[in-house]
Design an enzyme around this catalytic site. Structure first.
Site, PDB file in Angstrom:
ATOM      1  N   PHE A 125     -19.386  14.525 -25.844  1.00  0.00           N
ATOM      2  CA  PHE A 125     -19.235  14.057 -26.887  1.00  0.00           C
ATOM      3  C   PHE A 125     -19.172  12.428 -25.823  1.00  0.00           C
ATOM      4  CE2 PHE A 125     -14.778  13.769 -25.566  1.00  0.00           C
ATOM      5  CZ  PHE A 125     -13.828  14.883 -24.619  1.00  0.00           C
TER       6      PHE A 125
ATOM      7  N   ARG B 204     -13.847  15.679 -33.024  1.00  0.00           N
ATOM      8  CA  ARG B 204     -13.505  16.462 -32.873  1.00  0.00           C
ATOM      9  C   ARG B 204     -14.091  18.384 -33.708  1.00  0.00           C
ATOM     10  NH1 ARG B 204     -10.614  14.488 -28.125  1.00  0.00           N
ATOM     11  NH2 ARG B 204     -13.211  14.944 -27.608  1.00  0.00           N
TER      12      ARG B 204
ATOM     13  N   TYR C 205       0.998  -1.181   0.521  1.00  0.00           N
ATOM     14  CA  TYR C 205      -0.142   0.038  -0.143  1.00  0.00           C
ATOM     15  C   TYR C 205       0.776   1.199   0.030  1.00  0.00           C
ATOM     16  CZ  TYR C 205      -3.498   3.455   1.079  1.00  0.00           C
ATOM     17  OH  TYR C 205      -4.742   3.775   1.083  1.00  0.00           O
TER      18      TYR C 205
ATOM     19  N   PHE D 254      -7.629  22.216 -24.943  1.00  0.00           N
ATOM     20  CA  PHE D 254      -8.146  19.748 -24.451  1.00  0.00           C
ATOM     21  C   PHE D 254      -9.330  19.911 -23.405  1.00  0.00           C
ATOM     22  CE2 PHE D 254      -8.305  15.551 -23.140  1.00  0.00           C
ATOM     23  CZ  PHE D 254      -8.382  15.323 -24.363  1.00  0.00           C
ATOM     24  N   THR D 255     -10.488  19.044 -23.714  1.00  0.00           N
ATOM     25  CA  THR D 255     -11.770  18.702 -23.308  1.00  0.00           C
ATOM     26  C   THR D 255     -11.403  18.774 -21.703  1.00  0.00           C
ATOM     27  OG1 THR D 255     -10.822  16.610 -23.739  1.00  0.00           O
ATOM     28  CG2 THR D 255     -13.149  17.695 -25.420  1.00  0.00           C
TER      29      THR D 255
ATOM     30  N   LYS E 242      -0.395   7.884 -23.553  1.00  0.00           N
ATOM     31  CA  LYS E 242      -0.093   7.679 -24.819  1.00  0.00           C
ATOM     32  C   LYS E 242       1.188   8.006 -24.736  1.00  0.00           C
ATOM     33  CE  LYS E 242      -4.123  10.700 -24.050  1.00  0.00           C
ATOM     34  NZ  LYS E 242      -5.258  10.481 -23.383  1.00  0.00           N
TER      35      LYS E 242
ATOM     36  N   ASP F 258       1.192  20.936 -20.246  1.00  0.00           N
ATOM     37  CA  ASP F 258       0.760  19.130 -20.542  1.00  0.00           C
ATOM     38  C   ASP F 258       1.447  18.381 -20.955  1.00  0.00           C
ATOM     39  OD1 ASP F 258      -0.823  16.967 -21.551  1.00  0.00           O
ATOM     40  OD2 ASP F 258      -2.670  17.908 -21.395  1.00  0.00           O
TER      41      ASP F 258
HETATM   42  N1  F0G Z   1      -4.091  15.892 -21.741  1.00  0.00           N
HETATM   43  C1  F0G Z   1      -4.389  15.920 -23.319  1.00  0.00           C
HETATM   44  C2  F0G Z   1      -3.332  16.316 -24.112  1.00  0.00           C
HETATM   45  C3  F0G Z   1      -4.726  13.844 -23.614  1.00  0.00           C
HETATM   46  O1  F0G Z   1      -4.911  14.222 -24.808  1.00  0.00           O
HETATM   47  C4  F0G Z   1      -5.856  13.786 -23.030  1.00  0.00           C
HETATM   48  C5  F0G Z   1      -6.925  12.591 -23.193  1.00  0.00           C
HETATM   49  C6  F0G Z   1      -5.899  14.274 -21.903  1.00  0.00           C
HETATM   50  C7  F0G Z   1      -4.924  15.467 -21.067  1.00  0.00           C
HETATM   51  C8  F0G Z   1      -6.333  13.445 -19.700  1.00  0.00           C
HETATM   52  O2  F0G Z   1      -5.801  12.092 -19.608  1.00  0.00           O
HETATM   53  O3  F0G Z   1      -7.353  10.450 -21.158  1.00  0.00           O
HETATM   54  O4  F0G Z   1      -5.806   9.611 -19.103  1.00  0.00           O
HETATM   55  O5  F0G Z   1      -7.269  11.482 -18.454  1.00  0.00           O
HETATM   56  N2  F0G Z   1      -6.841  12.486 -23.778  1.00  0.00           N
HETATM   57  C9  F0G Z   1      -7.365  11.315 -24.589  1.00  0.00           C
HETATM   58  C10 F0G Z   1      -7.646  10.944 -26.745  1.00  0.00           C
HETATM   59  C11 F0G Z   1      -8.819  10.715 -24.018  1.00  0.00           C
HETATM   60  O6  F0G Z   1      -8.175  10.241 -26.593  1.00  0.00           O
HETATM   61  O7  F0G Z   1      -6.712  13.093 -26.747  1.00  0.00           O
HETATM   62  P1  F0G Z   1      -6.953  11.306 -19.729  1.00  0.00           P
END
Ligand code: F0G
Length: 465
Positions: free
Chosen positions: A457, A390, A80, A132-133, A266, A223
């Protein structure tokens, strides 16, 4: 005419790995796919993966791990507290990214949540190189307002600027003038801008940005999700970096920033994981306290020990030149096939995906009938290839007015998982896109019949018009 001796020698290069284990793919019939996409409300996120032939929904968590990473899973220390895998991961983040302190998180948005909560107060502004979303949503939930400060070229799919992810320093200066530096806790910069088409930031740009922010005492957070891909573009395109290694470029770039959050799903070649790293000890204290509320203890942050080990190994593989070249060049191979057929895509070709320009392809459809959402659905029906919208659906609604945000970019993303598909798969994908492109006049658009409150989305449902 050339004689044999004068002919250019053909010297191809190939993927820098061989395949040890395979996962069979299943082809479906067109009627089966028509049924599946209707049941999924014309949202590719709602399809079952069993109904998908080639899955280009995302490059997130979809990588093939190496034999070394799989071996690393067996070395998991599931204590843990104080797992040895945590210390290994911490050391790799320090070595390759240069930050002093790190907490693991379950994935990128876990880290975004923590950094937003730690640094943003009600009424703050957070400039960034395009939204970014999940990043923007966490900034908003913490009381901040996101302000787009990317260069104008990024919003034009045909502009071939080599560093379309760059920050426009004049826009940053104007924001500081307008709201005051004390309302800007940090600027949020992404390495290769996802929503702009996987476009990189130059070293010169981050260096100048740092100087500007220093004058006003504003922090800079990165990021780093696809920062290694960004480093490849710097090596390729920026004067003075051709002879530098990917690792050196990565470290120099990070050195201009105060910290970074990471979706390890990624660049780092793992199926789950993330981290948040900072230099400032006081900020570290805050986030390492917050992490225990929302993610897990500060030495695992929502990850299993074995997953931290696979991630630590993934970092070392991700910075290898042969790997990153094959990754980016595979994407470019697909893009060039489409360009050869004059299919409109975002240019220059980015690092993680090909972005189809749905406004240009479906030029007869207004943005309000969701051209990119429709195009992704048609591509699936044609060939079982899953892509992602997108555009207007991803952009969501304006937090103040409640109206649809109308982004200039209305795109379908064909996202390439790392080390998963071959060049033949890219050929099949290109031919399917061509087929759908040739039938573009038949598309009628969609209407939204269900809209969730957050990140619509992912779960919105549509019907054909
Ligand atoms: N920042 C970027 C630039 C991303 O592309 C993503 C995720 C995140 C943050 C968030 O990270 O998914 O690990 O919580 N992108 C995915 C995509 C979902 O399909 O582009 P996460």
């Amino acid at each position: 005419m050339q004689t044999m001796g004068q002919q250019q020698k053909r010297r191809s290069w190939a993927e820098p790995y061989k395949i040890k284990m395979v996962e069979p793919l299943k082809m479906t019939s067109r009627p089966e796919r028509e049924k599946a996409i209707a049941e999924a409300g014309y949202n590719t996120f709602l399809l079952r993966s069993d109904d998908v032939y080639i899955d280009l929904l995302t490059d997130s968590g979809t990588s093939a791990m190496s034999d070394r990473q799989w071996a690393g899973l067996m070395m998991g220390d599931e204590a843990y507290a104080g797992s040895r895998n945590f210390y290994d991961l911490e050391e790799k983040v320090r070595q390759y990214y240069g930050y002093r302190f790190m907490v693991p998180t379950h994935q990128g948005r876990g880290a975004e949540h923590l950094i937003s909560k730690a640094l943003i107060s009600d009424g703050d502004f957070i400039p960034g190189n395009m939204y970014f979303t999940t990043t923007r949503l966490h900034q908003e939930l913490a009381g901040g307002t996101f302000v787009d400060v990317i260069i104008d070229e990024a919003h034009d799919p045909q502009n071939s600027h080599p560093f379309k992810g760059n920050v426009d320093l004049a826009k940053v200066a104007a924001l500081i003038d307008r709201v005051g530096a004390d309302k800007i806790p940090y600027l949020s910069i992404a390495g290769t801008v996802n929503m702009a088409g996987g476009q990189p930031v130059s070293m010169a740009n981050v260096r100048e940005l740092r100087t500007l922010l220093n004058r006003h005492g504003i922090k800079l957070y990165l990021d780093a999700t696809r920062m290694i891909e960004n480093a490849y573009f710097i090596k390729e395109r920026e004067e003075g970096y051709q002879d530098r290694t990917i690792a050196e470029i990565l470290l120099e770039f990070c050195n201009y920033t105060d910290g970074a959050w990471m979706s390890a799903k990624k660049d780092h070649l793992v199926n789950i994981g993330g981290w948040l790293a900072v230099n400032d000890e006081a900020v570290f204290q805050k986030i390492s306290n917050l992490v225990v509320i929302y993610e897990g203890l500060h030495t695992y942050g929502g990850m299993a020990g074995r997953d931290m080990q696979a991630l630590a190994i993934g970092i070392t593989e991700a910075v290898q030149y042969d790997h990153i070249r094959a990754r980016v060049e595979q994407v470019r191979y697909l893009g060039n096939l489409l360009l050869d057929w004059s299919i409109p895509i975002v240019r220059p070709i980015g690092s993680h995906a090909i972005f189809l320009d749905a406004l240009a392809i479906y030029s007869h459809l207004p943005q309000e009938v969701f051209p990119a959402q429709s195009l992704a659905a048609e591509l699936y029906v044609d060939s079982g290839i899953r892509a992602m919208e997108r555009g207007i659906v991803s952009a969501g609604r304006d937090a103040q007015t409640g109206a649809h945000r109308l982004p200039k970019l209305e795109l379908v993303r064909l996202t390439i998982p790392r080390r998963v598909y071959t060049q033949s798969h890219m050929d099949v994908v290109a031919e399917a896109v061509k087929e759908v492109y040739d039938k573009r006049k038949e598309a009628t658009g969609l209407k939204m019949v269900y809209e969730p409150e957050y990140l619509r989305f992912f779960q919105a449902r549509f019907e054909r018009l």
